[in-house]
Design a protein around this motif. Structure first.
Motif, PDB file in Angstrom:
ATOM      1  N   VAL A 139       0.847  -1.180   0.000  1.00  0.00           N
ATOM      2  CA  VAL A 139       0.000   0.000   0.000  1.00  0.00           C
ATOM      3  C   VAL A 139       0.885   1.234   0.000  1.00  0.00           C
ATOM      4  O   VAL A 139       1.882   1.308   0.720  1.00  0.00           O
ATOM      5  CB  VAL A 139      -0.931  -0.001   1.231  1.00  0.00           C
ATOM      6  N   ALA A 140       0.536   2.200  -0.831  1.00  0.00           N
ATOM      7  CA  ALA A 140       1.361   3.410  -0.938  1.00  0.00           C
ATOM      8  C   ALA A 140       1.444   4.127   0.396  1.00  0.00           C
ATOM      9  O   ALA A 140       0.484   4.165   1.163  1.00  0.00           O
ATOM     10  CB  ALA A 140       0.772   4.344  -2.000  1.00  0.00           C
ATOM     11  N   ALA A 141       2.614   4.679   0.687  1.00  0.00           N
ATOM     12  CA  ALA A 141       2.790   5.428   1.929  1.00  0.00           C
ATOM     13  C   ALA A 141       1.839   6.616   1.941  1.00  0.00           C
ATOM     14  O   ALA A 141       1.734   7.350   0.958  1.00  0.00           O
ATOM     15  CB  ALA A 141       4.231   5.915   2.050  1.00  0.00           C
ATOM     16  N   PRO A 142       1.093   6.798   3.026  1.00  0.00           N
ATOM     17  CA  PRO A 142       0.147   7.916   3.086  1.00  0.00           C
ATOM     18  C   PRO A 142       0.870   9.251   3.074  1.00  0.00           C
ATOM     19  O   PRO A 142       1.923   9.411   3.685  1.00  0.00           O
ATOM     20  CB  PRO A 142      -0.574   7.681   4.418  1.00  0.00           C
ATOM     21  N   LEU A 143       0.307  10.193   2.354  1.00  0.00           N
ATOM     22  CA  LEU A 143       0.886  11.523   2.281  1.00  0.00           C
ATOM     23  C   LEU A 143       0.132  12.454   3.221  1.00  0.00           C
ATOM     24  O   LEU A 143      -1.091  12.458   3.258  1.00  0.00           O
ATOM     25  CB  LEU A 143       0.798  12.057   0.848  1.00  0.00           C
ATOM     26  N   GLY A 144       0.878  13.251   3.984  1.00  0.00           N
ATOM     27  CA  GLY A 144       0.236  14.173   4.918  1.00  0.00           C
ATOM     28  C   GLY A 144      -0.378  13.440   6.091  1.00  0.00           C
ATOM     29  O   GLY A 144       0.086  12.380   6.516  1.00  0.00           O
ATOM     30  N   ALA A 145      -1.448  14.005   6.632  1.00  0.00           N
ATOM     31  CA  ALA A 145      -2.105  13.438   7.810  1.00  0.00           C
ATOM     32  C   ALA A 145      -2.790  12.122   7.456  1.00  0.00           C
ATOM     33  O   ALA A 145      -3.427  11.993   6.406  1.00  0.00           O
ATOM     34  CB  ALA A 145      -3.120  14.434   8.365  1.00  0.00           C
ATOM     35  N   VAL A 146      -2.658  11.137   8.318  1.00  0.00           N
ATOM     36  CA  VAL A 146      -3.335   9.859   8.106  1.00  0.00           C
ATOM     37  C   VAL A 146      -4.630   9.840   8.909  1.00  0.00           C
ATOM     38  O   VAL A 146      -4.738  10.500   9.948  1.00  0.00           O
ATOM     39  CB  VAL A 146      -2.436   8.683   8.544  1.00  0.00           C
ATOM     40  N   PRO A 147      -5.637   9.092   8.444  1.00  0.00           N
ATOM     41  CA  PRO A 147      -6.879   9.008   9.225  1.00  0.00           C
ATOM     42  C   PRO A 147      -6.633   8.269  10.529  1.00  0.00           C
ATOM     43  O   PRO A 147      -5.967   7.229  10.560  1.00  0.00           O
ATOM     44  CB  PRO A 147      -7.821   8.219   8.302  1.00  0.00           C
ATOM     45  N   LEU A 148      -7.152   8.796  11.626  1.00  0.00           N
ATOM     46  CA  LEU A 148      -6.951   8.212  12.943  1.00  0.00           C
ATOM     47  C   LEU A 148      -8.290   7.987  13.616  1.00  0.00           C
ATOM     48  O   LEU A 148      -9.255   8.708  13.375  1.00  0.00           O
ATOM     49  CB  LEU A 148      -6.100   9.134  13.834  1.00  0.00           C
ATOM     50  N   SER A 149      -8.342   6.978  14.472  1.00  0.00           N
ATOM     51  CA  SER A 149      -9.507   6.775  15.317  1.00  0.00           C
ATOM     52  C   SER A 149      -9.038   6.486  16.737  1.00  0.00           C
ATOM     53  O   SER A 149      -7.980   5.888  16.955  1.00  0.00           O
ATOM     54  CB  SER A 149     -10.378   5.614  14.814  1.00  0.00           C
ATOM     55  N   GLU A 150      -9.814   6.947  17.680  1.00  0.00           N
ATOM     56  CA  GLU A 150      -9.502   6.728  19.095  1.00  0.00           C
ATOM     57  C   GLU A 150     -10.035   5.363  19.501  1.00  0.00           C
ATOM     58  O   GLU A 150     -11.188   5.015  19.231  1.00  0.00           O
ATOM     59  CB  GLU A 150     -10.172   7.815  19.942  1.00  0.00           C
ATOM     60  N   ILE A 151      -9.184   4.563  20.138  1.00  0.00           N
ATOM     61  CA  ILE A 151      -9.616   3.246  20.629  1.00  0.00           C
ATOM     62  C   ILE A 151      -9.748   3.354  22.145  1.00  0.00           C
ATOM     63  O   ILE A 151      -8.790   3.116  22.899  1.00  0.00           O
ATOM     64  CB  ILE A 151      -8.622   2.135  20.244  1.00  0.00           C
ATOM     65  N   SER A 152     -10.913   3.734  22.577  1.00  0.00           N
ATOM     66  CA  SER A 152     -11.163   3.910  24.006  1.00  0.00           C
ATOM     67  C   SER A 152     -11.351   2.552  24.690  1.00  0.00           C
ATOM     68  O   SER A 152     -11.549   1.524  24.030  1.00  0.00           O
ATOM     69  CB  SER A 152     -12.421   4.760  24.219  1.00  0.00           C
ATOM     70  N   HIS A 153     -11.306   2.585  26.010  1.00  0.00           N
ATOM     71  CA  HIS A 153     -11.557   1.363  26.774  1.00  0.00           C
ATOM     72  C   HIS A 153     -12.949   0.824  26.459  1.00  0.00           C
ATOM     73  O   HIS A 153     -13.133  -0.386  26.261  1.00  0.00           O
ATOM     74  CB  HIS A 153     -11.425   1.660  28.272  1.00  0.00           C
ATOM     75  N   ALA A 154     -13.935   1.716  26.386  1.00  0.00           N
ATOM     76  CA  ALA A 154     -15.309   1.291  26.085  1.00  0.00           C
ATOM     77  C   ALA A 154     -15.399   0.653  24.706  1.00  0.00           C
ATOM     78  O   ALA A 154     -16.115  -0.336  24.507  1.00  0.00           O
ATOM     79  CB  ALA A 154     -16.246   2.493  26.182  1.00  0.00           C
ATOM     80  N   ARG A 155     -14.663   1.198  23.742  1.00  0.00           N
ATOM     81  CA  ARG A 155     -14.698   0.629  22.396  1.00  0.00           C
ATOM     82  C   ARG A 155     -14.037  -0.744  22.353  1.00  0.00           C
ATOM     83  O   ARG A 155     -14.481  -1.651  21.634  1.00  0.00           O
ATOM     84  CB  ARG A 155     -14.003   1.586  21.421  1.00  0.00           C
ATOM     85  N   LEU A 156     -12.971  -0.918  23.131  1.00  0.00           N
ATOM     86  CA  LEU A 156     -12.326  -2.228  23.201  1.00  0.00           C
ATOM     87  C   LEU A 156     -13.259  -3.290  23.772  1.00  0.00           C
ATOM     88  O   LEU A 156     -13.153  -4.470  23.429  1.00  0.00           O
ATOM     89  CB  LEU A 156     -11.069  -2.153  24.071  1.00  0.00           C
ATOM     90  N   LEU A 157     -14.162  -2.873  24.648  1.00  0.00           N
ATOM     91  CA  LEU A 157     -15.085  -3.834  25.242  1.00  0.00           C
ATOM     92  C   LEU A 157     -16.088  -4.370  24.222  1.00  0.00           C
ATOM     93  O   LEU A 157     -16.779  -5.356  24.482  1.00  0.00           O
ATOM     94  CB  LEU A 157     -15.827  -3.195  26.425  1.00  0.00           C
ATOM     95  N   LEU A 158     -16.176  -3.732  23.049  1.00  0.00           N
ATOM     96  CA  LEU A 158     -17.038  -4.229  21.987  1.00  0.00           C
ATOM     97  C   LEU A 158     -16.269  -5.001  20.926  1.00  0.00           C
ATOM     98  O   LEU A 158     -16.848  -5.794  20.193  1.00  0.00           O
ATOM     99  CB  LEU A 158     -17.787  -3.068  21.322  1.00  0.00           C
ATOM    100  N   LYS A 159     -14.980  -4.754  20.824  1.00  0.00           N
ATOM    101  CA  LYS A 159     -14.133  -5.497  19.887  1.00  0.00           C
ATOM    102  C   LYS A 159     -12.681  -5.153  20.158  1.00  0.00           C
ATOM    103  O   LYS A 159     -12.363  -4.000  20.439  1.00  0.00           O
ATOM    104  CB  LYS A 159     -14.480  -5.140  18.429  1.00  0.00           C
ATOM    105  N   ASN A 160     -11.807  -6.157  20.057  1.00  0.00           N
ATOM    106  CA  ASN A 160     -10.380  -5.873  20.168  1.00  0.00           C
ATOM    107  C   ASN A 160      -9.894  -5.322  18.832  1.00  0.00           C
ATOM    108  O   ASN A 160      -9.593  -6.059  17.896  1.00  0.00           O
ATOM    109  CB  ASN A 160      -9.606  -7.142  20.533  1.00  0.00           C
ATOM    110  N   TRP A 161      -9.828  -3.998  18.758  1.00  0.00           N
ATOM    111  CA  TRP A 161      -9.426  -3.329  17.529  1.00  0.00           C
ATOM    112  C   TRP A 161      -7.910  -3.238  17.381  1.00  0.00           C
ATOM    113  O   TRP A 161      -7.422  -2.728  16.363  1.00  0.00           O
ATOM    114  CB  TRP A 161      -9.998  -1.905  17.510  1.00  0.00           C
TER     115      TRP A 161
END
Length: 268
Positions: A132-154
């Motif tokens: 996959v091509a190296a991303p240019l500039g800012a990459v998309p990010l998501s926060e993996i909170s404790h609550a979100r981990l309790l729904l799936k190990n992301w």
């Protein structure tokens, strides 16, 4: 002192370990050391790793004093022997994309995250892999909170770059969990429960090799084990009574989330 220490546990992986190490060696970010910890392999893994170390002095080979029966023990040995500000993990049959470390370290600096993970793309032997091509500039990010981990190990372990100080504060990987392949999930839950910040880069940076013999091959079994880990998490926070009431709902949500993600794409 290197910026990053990479820990690679290996056990009877002679078929794949050379490709894995080559993918680490070829990173666009080069300020790292690699500790390969052999869990008493009985095949040719040790010879392959030692030969690789002879060609790249950033790599070192260690043999565990006895077989731990899973990767938690070797990972802990690798962490103890490492010295980098960050610690990255890679399993012995996975493959990193060339810009993985560069992308994640830039993300760690911008976000001040304790854990930076990434999207992982599945592949099987014989399938073509396209870098996959190296991303240019800012990459998309998501926060993996404790609550979100309790729904799936992301957080896929081979995609993780974590601050050493965070790992030390959380304590070692629990070898008691390694036989059920959830020692990494246990670690992420402990870190985020105690205020650690986890972010996920929304582009693929790792290829995860799908093998019939993989510990995590049975999805329903992994889901059941993950739910047991979630029960332990509730117990640590003294939420046992609430969890007993909500457990059927939590089961349905966790299973549904995992099934939906697998249905729409072959990426974690």
């Amino acid at each position: 002192m290197p910026r990053v220490s990479v820990v690679v546990p290996v056990y009877n992986a002679e078929k794949y370990i050379g490709e894995t190490l080559q993918s680490i060696s070829g990173q666009t970010f080069g300020d790292f050391e690699v500790h390969v910890v052999d869990d008493c392999s009985t095949d040719g893994s040790a010879a392959i790793v030692q030969a690789f170390c002879a060609t790249d002095n950033r790599f070192s080979y260690h043999r565990s004093p006895s077989n731990f029966g899973g990767p938690a023990g070797p990972r802990n040995i690798g962490i103890e022997k490492s010295s980098g500000q960050y610690v990255a993990f890679c399993d012995a049959d996975d493959v990193w994309m060339a810009h993985k470390l560069e992308t994640q370290l830039a993300t760690a600096e911008v976000t001040d995250a304790d854990i930076v993970s990434a999207v992982v793309r599945d592949f099987r032997d014989g399938e073509d892999r396209e870098e996959v091509a190296a991303p240019l500039g800012a990459v998309p990010l998501s926060e993996i909170s404790h609550a979100r981990l309790l729904l799936k190990n992301w957080i896929a372990l081979s995609s993780v770059v974590a601050r050493r100080s965070t790992l030390e504060a959380a304590g070692p990987f629990n070898p008691a969990r390694t036989h059920v392949a959830v020692e990494d999930f246990d670690m992420w839950l402990r870190i985020t429960q105690n205020g650690g910040r986890a972010v996920r880069v929304g582009v693929p940076l790792v290829y995860y090799r799908k093998l019939p013999t993989s510990i995590s091959a049975s999805k329903m079994m992994m889901i059941r084990k993950a739910l047991n880990m979630i029960g332990d998490d509730y117990a640590r926070r003294k939420k046992g009574g609430l969890f007993k009431v909500l457990r059927p709902v939590h089961w349905v949500l966790y299973v549904a989330t995992s099934a939906w993600m697998r249905a729409i794409r072959r990426e974690l």
